[in-house]
Design a protein around this motif. Structure first.
Motif, PDB file in Angstrom:
ATOM      1  N   UNK A 105      37.056  38.588  33.007  1.00 55.75           N
ATOM      2  CA  UNK A 105      38.292  37.905  33.424  1.00 55.75           C
ATOM      3  C   UNK A 105      38.047  36.468  33.875  1.00 55.75           C
ATOM      4  N   UNK A 106      36.815  36.004  33.781  1.00 54.83           N
ATOM      5  CA  UNK A 106      36.486  34.628  34.120  1.00 54.83           C
ATOM      6  C   UNK A 106      35.989  34.420  35.538  1.00 54.83           C
ATOM      7  N   UNK A 107      36.072  35.453  36.394  1.00 51.34           N
ATOM      8  CA  UNK A 107      35.552  35.303  37.747  1.00 51.34           C
ATOM      9  C   UNK A 107      34.028  35.162  37.699  1.00 51.34           C
ATOM     10  N   UNK A 108      33.519  34.205  38.453  1.00 54.85           N
ATOM     11  CA  UNK A 108      32.080  33.968  38.518  1.00 54.85           C
ATOM     12  C   UNK A 108      31.561  34.380  39.900  1.00 54.85           C
ATOM     13  N   UNK A 109      30.513  35.175  39.913  1.00 55.42           N
ATOM     14  CA  UNK A 109      29.978  35.764  41.144  1.00 55.42           C
ATOM     15  C   UNK A 109      28.585  35.210  41.444  1.00 55.42           C
ATOM     16  N   UNK A 405      29.688  35.097  46.844  1.00 59.36           N
ATOM     17  CA  UNK A 405      30.649  34.013  46.647  1.00 59.36           C
ATOM     18  C   UNK A 405      31.292  34.209  45.282  1.00 59.36           C
ATOM     19  N   UNK A 406      32.620  34.167  45.273  1.00 60.50           N
ATOM     20  CA  UNK A 406      33.360  34.447  44.040  1.00 60.50           C
ATOM     21  C   UNK A 406      34.213  33.231  43.705  1.00 60.50           C
ATOM     22  N   UNK A 407      34.080  32.728  42.474  1.00 57.07           N
ATOM     23  CA  UNK A 407      34.796  31.539  42.028  1.00 57.07           C
ATOM     24  C   UNK A 407      35.810  31.921  40.944  1.00 57.07           C
ATOM     25  N   UNK A 408      37.066  31.558  41.189  1.00 61.51           N
ATOM     26  CA  UNK A 408      38.112  31.855  40.225  1.00 61.51           C
ATOM     27  C   UNK A 408      38.873  30.612  39.793  1.00 61.51           C
ATOM     28  N   UNK A 409      39.848  30.844  38.957  1.00 58.94           N
ATOM     29  CA  UNK A 409      40.702  29.750  38.474  1.00 58.94           C
ATOM     30  C   UNK A 409      42.132  30.254  38.363  1.00 58.94           C
ATOM     31  N   UNK A 410      42.584  30.900  39.465  1.00 57.32           N
ATOM     32  CA  UNK A 410      43.959  31.418  39.510  1.00 57.32           C
ATOM     33  C   UNK A 410      44.089  32.873  39.119  1.00 57.32           C
ATOM     34  N   UNK A 411      42.986  33.616  38.937  1.00 61.77           N
ATOM     35  CA  UNK A 411      43.077  35.011  38.526  1.00 61.77           C
ATOM     36  C   UNK A 411      43.772  35.867  39.596  1.00 61.77           C
ATOM     37  N   UNK A 412      44.612  36.763  39.173  1.00 61.01           N
ATOM     38  CA  UNK A 412      45.216  37.779  40.037  1.00 61.01           C
ATOM     39  C   UNK A 412      44.945  39.128  39.393  1.00 61.01           C
ATOM     40  N   UNK A 413      44.909  40.159  40.233  1.00 65.09           N
ATOM     41  CA  UNK A 413      44.552  41.508  39.735  1.00 65.09           C
ATOM     42  C   UNK A 413      45.801  42.265  39.316  1.00 65.09           C
ATOM     43  N   UNK A 414      45.722  42.852  38.157  1.00 70.16           N
ATOM     44  CA  UNK A 414      46.872  43.617  37.639  1.00 70.16           C
ATOM     45  C   UNK A 414      47.039  44.903  38.445  1.00 70.16           C
TER      46      UNK A 414
END
Length: 414
Positions: A105-109, A405-414
Protein backbone atom coordinates in the motif's frame (compact mmCIF):
# COMPACT_ATOMS: atom_id res chain seq x y z
CA UNK A 1 10.08 4.12 53.89
CA UNK A 2 8.09 7.27 53.01
CA UNK A 3 11.29 9.33 53.03
CA UNK A 4 12.96 6.72 50.81
CA UNK A 5 10.09 6.82 48.33
CA UNK A 6 10.24 10.61 48.25
CA UNK A 7 14.01 10.57 47.72
CA UNK A 8 13.74 8.20 44.78
CA UNK A 9 10.78 10.16 43.38
CA UNK A 10 12.89 13.33 43.31
CA UNK A 11 15.84 11.53 41.77
CA UNK A 12 13.61 9.72 39.27
CA UNK A 13 11.89 12.87 38.10
CA UNK A 14 15.24 14.58 37.60
CA UNK A 15 16.52 11.54 35.74
CA UNK A 16 13.53 11.57 33.39
CA UNK A 17 14.22 15.18 32.49
CA UNK A 18 17.87 14.33 31.86
CA UNK A 19 16.90 11.24 29.85
CA UNK A 20 14.86 13.32 27.42
CA UNK A 21 17.88 15.54 26.82
CA UNK A 22 20.25 12.60 26.46
CA UNK A 23 17.97 10.84 23.99
CA UNK A 24 18.42 13.75 21.61
CA UNK A 25 22.08 14.46 22.36
CA UNK A 26 24.43 14.05 19.38
CA UNK A 27 27.09 11.37 19.54
CA UNK A 28 29.94 13.86 19.76
CA UNK A 29 28.45 15.55 22.83
CA UNK A 30 27.95 12.24 24.65
CA UNK A 31 31.45 11.10 23.71
CA UNK A 32 32.92 14.39 24.93
CA UNK A 33 31.20 13.90 28.29
CA UNK A 34 32.52 10.35 28.67
CA UNK A 35 36.05 11.34 27.64
CA UNK A 36 35.85 14.19 30.12
CA UNK A 37 34.84 11.68 32.79
CA UNK A 38 37.86 9.56 31.88
CA UNK A 39 40.14 12.58 32.23
CA UNK A 40 38.56 13.42 35.58
CA UNK A 41 39.10 9.86 36.83
CA UNK A 42 42.78 10.14 35.94
CA UNK A 43 43.09 13.59 37.48
CA UNK A 44 41.42 12.43 40.69
CA UNK A 45 43.14 9.04 40.88
CA UNK A 46 44.81 9.84 44.20
CA UNK A 47 41.47 10.82 45.74
CA UNK A 48 39.80 7.69 44.38
CA UNK A 49 42.58 5.45 45.71
CA UNK A 50 42.46 7.12 49.11
CA UNK A 51 38.71 6.57 49.32
CA UNK A 52 39.18 2.96 48.31
CA UNK A 53 41.84 2.49 50.97
CA UNK A 54 39.28 3.64 53.56
CA UNK A 55 36.75 1.14 52.20
CA UNK A 56 39.32 -1.65 52.31
CA UNK A 57 40.26 -0.77 55.89
CA UNK A 58 36.60 -0.94 56.93
CA UNK A 59 35.90 -4.17 55.05
CA UNK A 60 36.53 -6.59 57.88
CA UNK A 61 34.75 -9.89 57.47
CA UNK A 62 34.71 -9.91 53.67
CA UNK A 63 36.18 -12.97 51.97
CA UNK A 64 39.23 -12.86 49.74
CA UNK A 65 37.17 -12.84 46.55
CA UNK A 66 35.02 -9.91 47.73
CA UNK A 67 38.09 -7.99 48.84
CA UNK A 68 39.64 -8.50 45.42
CA UNK A 69 36.48 -7.14 43.80
CA UNK A 70 36.55 -4.13 46.10
CA UNK A 71 40.24 -3.32 45.72
CA UNK A 72 41.40 -0.51 43.45
CA UNK A 73 45.03 -0.10 42.43
CA UNK A 74 46.64 2.52 40.20
CA UNK A 75 46.51 0.01 37.35
CA UNK A 76 42.81 -0.68 37.95
CA UNK A 77 41.99 3.02 38.08
CA UNK A 78 43.82 3.53 34.80
CA UNK A 79 41.96 0.55 33.32
CA UNK A 80 38.72 2.17 34.46
CA UNK A 81 39.62 5.42 32.70
CA UNK A 82 40.77 3.55 29.59
CA UNK A 83 37.45 1.73 29.54
CA UNK A 84 35.63 5.06 29.55
CA UNK A 85 37.73 6.25 26.61
CA UNK A 86 36.88 3.05 24.75
CA UNK A 87 33.16 3.49 25.41
CA UNK A 88 33.38 7.07 24.08
CA UNK A 89 34.79 5.74 20.82
CA UNK A 90 32.17 3.07 20.21
CA UNK A 91 29.51 3.34 17.55
CA UNK A 92 26.43 5.11 18.88
CA UNK A 93 23.46 2.72 18.73
CA UNK A 94 20.84 5.45 19.15
CA UNK A 95 19.04 6.08 15.87
CA UNK A 96 20.61 3.00 14.25
CA UNK A 97 18.41 1.64 11.47
CA UNK A 98 17.79 -2.03 12.27
CA UNK A 99 15.50 -2.82 9.37
CA UNK A 100 13.35 -1.16 6.73
CA UNK A 101 10.71 -2.34 4.28
CA UNK A 102 7.70 -1.20 2.28
CA UNK A 103 4.20 -2.64 2.11
CA UNK A 104 2.17 -2.93 -1.12
CA UNK A 105 0.00 0.00 0.00
CA UNK A 106 3.05 2.27 -0.14
CA UNK A 107 3.64 2.58 3.61
CA UNK A 108 7.36 2.56 4.40
CA UNK A 109 8.51 1.10 7.73
CA UNK A 110 11.70 1.57 9.72
CA UNK A 111 12.75 -0.09 12.96
CA UNK A 112 15.31 2.08 14.79
CA UNK A 113 17.15 1.89 18.11
CA UNK A 114 16.16 4.26 20.91
CA UNK A 115 17.30 4.58 24.54
CA UNK A 116 15.58 2.63 27.31
CA UNK A 117 15.10 5.82 29.35
CA UNK A 118 16.02 5.75 33.05
CA UNK A 119 18.03 2.76 34.23
CA UNK A 120 18.39 1.81 37.89
CA UNK A 121 21.51 -0.19 38.70
CA UNK A 122 21.94 -1.91 42.07
CA UNK A 123 25.33 -3.49 42.62
CA UNK A 124 27.79 -4.77 45.21
CA UNK A 125 31.51 -4.55 45.90
CA UNK A 126 33.03 -3.58 42.57
CA UNK A 127 33.49 0.23 42.44
CA UNK A 128 34.45 0.10 38.75
CA UNK A 129 30.78 -0.65 38.04
CA UNK A 130 30.07 2.99 38.93
CA UNK A 131 32.22 4.16 36.03
CA UNK A 132 31.22 1.42 33.59
CA UNK A 133 27.50 1.77 34.22
CA UNK A 134 27.47 5.55 34.15
CA UNK A 135 29.39 5.76 30.87
CA UNK A 136 27.46 3.04 29.08
CA UNK A 137 24.08 4.41 30.09
CA UNK A 138 25.01 7.92 28.98
CA UNK A 139 26.47 6.85 25.63
CA UNK A 140 23.29 4.87 24.92
CA UNK A 141 21.23 7.99 25.64
CA UNK A 142 19.94 6.92 29.06
CA UNK A 143 19.98 8.56 32.46
CA UNK A 144 20.85 6.28 35.35
CA UNK A 145 20.40 6.00 39.10
CA UNK A 146 23.19 4.01 40.74
CA UNK A 147 23.06 2.33 44.11
CA UNK A 148 26.29 0.62 45.12
CA UNK A 149 27.01 -1.50 48.16
CA UNK A 150 27.95 -0.07 51.55
CA UNK A 151 31.36 -1.75 51.42
CA UNK A 152 32.36 0.47 48.45
CA UNK A 153 30.52 3.64 49.48
CA UNK A 154 33.55 5.94 49.64
CA UNK A 155 35.03 4.61 46.39
CA UNK A 156 31.71 4.96 44.59
CA UNK A 157 31.25 8.54 45.72
CA UNK A 158 34.71 9.57 44.53
CA UNK A 159 34.28 7.88 41.15
CA UNK A 160 30.80 9.35 40.73
CA UNK A 161 32.14 12.83 41.44
CA UNK A 162 34.67 12.40 38.60
CA UNK A 163 31.95 11.23 36.22
CA UNK A 164 29.76 14.22 37.01
CA UNK A 165 32.72 16.52 36.49
CA UNK A 166 33.11 15.27 32.94
CA UNK A 167 29.38 15.31 32.21
CA UNK A 168 28.85 18.88 33.42
CA UNK A 169 31.96 20.15 31.63
CA UNK A 170 30.45 18.87 28.38
CA UNK A 171 27.22 20.77 29.00
CA UNK A 172 25.03 17.83 29.94
CA UNK A 173 23.00 17.73 33.18
CA UNK A 174 24.61 16.40 36.35
CA UNK A 175 21.44 14.38 36.91
CA UNK A 176 22.31 12.22 33.89
CA UNK A 177 24.29 10.02 36.32
CA UNK A 178 22.98 10.02 39.88
CA UNK A 179 24.30 8.05 42.85
CA UNK A 180 22.11 7.09 45.80
CA UNK A 181 24.48 8.22 48.54
CA UNK A 182 22.31 7.16 51.49
CA UNK A 183 22.96 3.50 52.35
CA UNK A 184 19.50 2.93 53.87
CA UNK A 185 18.24 -0.36 52.40
CA UNK A 186 14.76 1.16 52.13
CA UNK A 187 16.06 3.15 49.18
CA UNK A 188 16.66 -0.10 47.29
CA UNK A 189 13.04 -1.05 47.89
CA UNK A 190 11.93 2.37 46.69
CA UNK A 191 13.92 1.95 43.48
CA UNK A 192 12.37 -1.47 42.86
CA UNK A 193 8.85 -0.06 43.06
CA UNK A 194 9.48 3.18 41.15
CA UNK A 195 7.35 2.25 38.14
CA UNK A 196 6.91 5.22 35.84
CA UNK A 197 10.18 6.76 37.02
CA UNK A 198 12.68 3.94 36.44
CA UNK A 199 12.26 1.94 33.24
CA UNK A 200 14.46 -1.05 34.04
CA UNK A 201 16.49 -2.35 36.99
CA UNK A 202 19.85 -4.07 36.58
CA UNK A 203 21.06 -5.97 39.66
CA UNK A 204 24.72 -6.91 39.78
CA UNK A 205 25.80 -8.91 42.81
CA UNK A 206 25.30 -12.12 44.73
CA UNK A 207 22.33 -14.45 44.93
CA UNK A 208 20.75 -12.56 47.81
CA UNK A 209 20.69 -9.25 45.96
CA UNK A 210 19.40 -10.71 42.71
CA UNK A 211 16.72 -12.75 44.52
CA UNK A 212 15.49 -9.67 46.36
CA UNK A 213 15.36 -7.61 43.19
CA UNK A 214 13.47 -10.27 41.28
CA UNK A 215 11.02 -10.80 44.15
CA UNK A 216 10.25 -7.15 44.87
CA UNK A 217 10.67 -5.33 41.56
CA UNK A 218 7.65 -3.70 39.99
CA UNK A 219 9.69 -2.62 36.98
CA UNK A 220 11.40 -4.90 34.43
CA UNK A 221 14.64 -6.57 35.58
CA UNK A 222 17.71 -7.42 33.51
CA UNK A 223 19.30 -10.08 35.70
CA UNK A 224 22.94 -11.00 36.06
CA UNK A 225 22.90 -14.42 37.76
CA UNK A 226 25.51 -16.86 39.05
CA UNK A 227 28.55 -17.74 37.00
CA UNK A 228 28.42 -21.52 37.44
CA UNK A 229 30.86 -21.93 34.59
CA UNK A 230 32.25 -25.19 33.21
CA UNK A 231 35.19 -26.28 31.13
CA UNK A 232 34.95 -29.58 29.30
CA UNK A 233 38.31 -31.06 28.34
CA UNK A 234 37.61 -33.43 25.48
CA UNK A 235 39.65 -36.53 24.70
CA UNK A 236 41.00 -34.70 21.63
CA UNK A 237 42.23 -31.70 23.65
CA UNK A 238 45.76 -30.45 23.24
CA UNK A 239 47.33 -31.00 26.70
CA UNK A 240 49.27 -27.72 26.69
CA UNK A 241 46.19 -25.72 25.74
CA UNK A 242 44.06 -27.57 28.28
CA UNK A 243 46.50 -26.90 31.11
CA UNK A 244 46.86 -23.19 30.34
CA UNK A 245 43.13 -22.64 29.82
CA UNK A 246 42.05 -24.49 32.96
CA UNK A 247 44.55 -22.72 35.22
CA UNK A 248 43.75 -19.29 33.78
CA UNK A 249 39.98 -19.87 33.88
CA UNK A 250 40.01 -20.81 37.54
CA UNK A 251 42.81 -18.78 39.06
CA UNK A 252 43.53 -15.60 37.06
CA UNK A 253 40.90 -13.88 39.22
CA UNK A 254 38.76 -16.22 41.28
CA UNK A 255 36.25 -13.56 42.29
CA UNK A 256 34.95 -12.64 38.83
CA UNK A 257 31.78 -14.10 37.39
CA UNK A 258 33.70 -15.60 34.45
CA UNK A 259 35.83 -17.87 36.65
CA UNK A 260 35.54 -21.61 36.08
CA UNK A 261 33.83 -23.44 38.93
CA UNK A 262 33.57 -26.99 37.51
CA UNK A 263 36.02 -28.92 35.38
CA UNK A 264 34.68 -31.83 33.33
CA UNK A 265 37.27 -34.17 31.83
CA UNK A 266 36.58 -36.85 29.24
CA UNK A 267 37.56 -40.16 30.85
CA UNK A 268 39.45 -40.92 27.60
CA UNK A 269 41.63 -37.82 27.99
CA UNK A 270 45.09 -39.13 28.88
CA UNK A 271 46.27 -36.38 31.24
CA UNK A 272 43.39 -35.87 33.67
CA UNK A 273 45.58 -36.32 36.75
CA UNK A 274 47.99 -33.69 35.49
CA UNK A 275 45.21 -31.10 35.33
CA UNK A 276 44.21 -31.81 38.92
CA UNK A 277 47.82 -31.70 40.11
CA UNK A 278 48.43 -28.41 38.32
CA UNK A 279 45.39 -26.82 39.94
CA UNK A 280 46.54 -27.97 43.35
CA UNK A 281 50.07 -26.73 42.76
CA UNK A 282 48.66 -23.33 41.83
CA UNK A 283 46.84 -23.12 45.16
CA UNK A 284 43.38 -24.41 44.25
CA UNK A 285 41.34 -26.60 46.61
CA UNK A 286 40.14 -29.34 44.25
CA UNK A 287 37.30 -31.79 45.02
CA UNK A 288 36.24 -34.61 42.73
CA UNK A 289 33.65 -37.23 41.88
CA UNK A 290 34.28 -40.89 42.61
CA UNK A 291 36.28 -41.60 39.49
CA UNK A 292 38.62 -38.62 39.80
CA UNK A 293 39.05 -39.37 43.51
CA UNK A 294 40.10 -42.93 42.63
CA UNK A 295 42.55 -41.58 40.07
CA UNK A 296 44.11 -38.77 42.09
CA UNK A 297 43.20 -39.22 45.76
CA UNK A 298 41.70 -35.73 46.12
CA UNK A 299 38.78 -35.19 48.54
CA UNK A 300 35.30 -36.05 47.33
CA UNK A 301 32.76 -33.41 46.35
CA UNK A 302 29.47 -33.02 48.11
CA UNK A 303 26.30 -33.00 46.03
CA UNK A 304 25.78 -29.28 46.57
CA UNK A 305 29.24 -28.48 45.22
CA UNK A 306 28.09 -28.92 41.63
CA UNK A 307 25.63 -26.05 42.15
CA UNK A 308 27.92 -23.69 44.07
CA UNK A 309 29.58 -20.57 42.68
CA UNK A 310 32.70 -20.51 44.82
CA UNK A 311 34.25 -17.24 43.59
CA UNK A 312 37.32 -18.54 45.37
CA UNK A 313 40.30 -20.84 44.79
CA UNK A 314 38.16 -23.96 44.85
CA UNK A 315 36.93 -26.16 42.01
CA UNK A 316 34.89 -29.31 41.47
CA UNK A 317 36.13 -31.93 38.99
CA UNK A 318 34.42 -34.88 37.33
CA UNK A 319 35.43 -37.53 34.81
CA UNK A 320 32.65 -37.87 32.25
CA UNK A 321 31.82 -40.29 29.46
CA UNK A 322 32.41 -37.98 26.52
CA UNK A 323 30.63 -34.91 25.24
CA UNK A 324 27.11 -36.29 25.83
CA UNK A 325 27.76 -36.63 29.55
CA UNK A 326 29.41 -33.20 29.64
CA UNK A 327 26.41 -31.60 27.97
CA UNK A 328 24.04 -33.34 30.38
CA UNK A 329 26.03 -32.17 33.40
CA UNK A 330 26.12 -28.56 32.19
CA UNK A 331 22.39 -28.61 31.49
CA UNK A 332 21.69 -29.98 34.98
CA UNK A 333 24.03 -27.74 36.96
CA UNK A 334 25.00 -24.72 34.84
CA UNK A 335 23.64 -21.19 35.17
CA UNK A 336 23.61 -20.38 31.43
CA UNK A 337 26.46 -17.91 31.93
CA UNK A 338 29.76 -19.10 30.37
CA UNK A 339 30.97 -22.57 29.38
CA UNK A 340 33.99 -23.69 27.36
CA UNK A 341 35.32 -26.72 25.53
CA UNK A 342 38.96 -27.59 24.91
CA UNK A 343 39.39 -29.86 21.91
CA UNK A 344 41.10 -30.16 18.54
CA UNK A 345 38.06 -31.99 17.14
CA UNK A 346 36.15 -29.31 15.26
CA UNK A 347 33.01 -31.44 14.95
CA UNK A 348 32.81 -31.96 18.71
CA UNK A 349 33.52 -28.28 19.28
CA UNK A 350 30.75 -27.27 16.88
CA UNK A 351 28.31 -29.55 18.66
CA UNK A 352 29.26 -28.14 22.07
CA UNK A 353 28.90 -24.53 20.88
CA UNK A 354 25.53 -25.35 19.34
CA UNK A 355 24.01 -27.38 22.17
CA UNK A 356 25.18 -25.59 25.31
CA UNK A 357 22.47 -23.06 26.14
CA UNK A 358 24.62 -20.39 27.76
CA UNK A 359 25.04 -16.70 27.05
CA UNK A 360 28.72 -17.26 26.21
CA UNK A 361 30.29 -20.46 24.86
CA UNK A 362 33.98 -20.71 24.00
CA UNK A 363 36.23 -23.09 22.09
CA UNK A 364 39.87 -23.35 23.19
CA UNK A 365 39.79 -20.15 25.23
CA UNK A 366 39.60 -19.18 28.89
CA UNK A 367 36.25 -18.48 30.51
CA UNK A 368 37.84 -15.32 31.94
CA UNK A 369 37.15 -13.69 28.55
CA UNK A 370 33.53 -13.38 29.74
CA UNK A 371 33.89 -9.63 30.01
CA UNK A 372 32.47 -6.81 27.94
CA UNK A 373 35.88 -5.18 27.56
CA UNK A 374 37.28 -8.36 26.04
CA UNK A 375 34.40 -8.41 23.56
CA UNK A 376 35.39 -4.94 22.38
CA UNK A 377 32.47 -3.28 24.19
CA UNK A 378 34.71 -1.10 26.37
CA UNK A 379 32.77 -2.08 29.49
CA UNK A 380 29.59 -3.83 30.51
CA UNK A 381 26.65 -3.35 32.83
CA UNK A 382 26.76 -7.07 33.56
CA UNK A 383 26.34 -10.41 31.84
CA UNK A 384 22.71 -11.26 31.33
CA UNK A 385 21.88 -14.95 31.63
CA UNK A 386 18.25 -14.51 30.61
CA UNK A 387 16.72 -14.87 27.18
CA UNK A 388 14.74 -11.65 26.79
CA UNK A 389 15.92 -8.26 25.52
CA UNK A 390 19.69 -8.72 25.98
CA UNK A 391 21.98 -11.67 26.64
CA UNK A 392 25.67 -11.99 27.47
CA UNK A 393 27.74 -8.85 28.13
CA UNK A 394 25.27 -5.96 28.21
CA UNK A 395 26.84 -2.85 26.71
CA UNK A 396 25.57 -0.03 24.50
CA UNK A 397 23.26 -2.01 22.24
CA UNK A 398 21.82 -3.89 25.22
CA UNK A 399 20.84 -0.57 26.81
CA UNK A 400 18.55 0.37 23.92
CA UNK A 401 15.19 -0.80 22.69
CA UNK A 402 13.55 0.09 19.39
CA UNK A 403 10.57 1.78 17.87
CA UNK A 404 8.91 1.75 14.47
CA UNK A 405 8.72 4.77 12.23
CA UNK A 406 6.06 4.60 9.55
CA UNK A 407 5.99 6.94 6.53
CA UNK A 408 2.84 7.40 4.48
CA UNK A 409 1.40 9.62 1.80
CA UNK A 410 -2.25 9.90 2.85
CA UNK A 411 -3.01 6.17 3.19
CA UNK A 412 -6.12 5.23 5.19
CA UNK A 413 -7.13 1.70 6.18
CA UNK A 414 -10.16 0.14 4.56
Amino acid sequence: MTDAIETIRIMGEAARVAARQLALAPTLLKATAVRGAAAAVRANAATILAANAEDMAAAGGLGAAMLDRLLLTPARVEAMAAGLDTVAGLADPVGQLINEWQQPNGLRFERVRVPLGVIGIIYESRPNVTADAGALCLMAGNACILRGGSEAARSNRSIHAALVEGVVAAGLPATAIQLVGDLDRALVGAMLTAAGLIDIIVPRGGKGLVARVQAEARVPVLAHLDGLNHIYVDKAADPAKALAIVINSKLRRTGVCGAMETLLIDRAYPAAAELVTALQAAGCDVRGDGRIVALTGIPAVEAADWDTEWLDARASVALVDGVDAALAHIEAHGSHHTDAIVTEDDAIAARFLSEVDSAIVLHNASTQFADGGEFGFGAEIGISTGRLHARGPVALEGLTTYKYRVYGDGQVRA
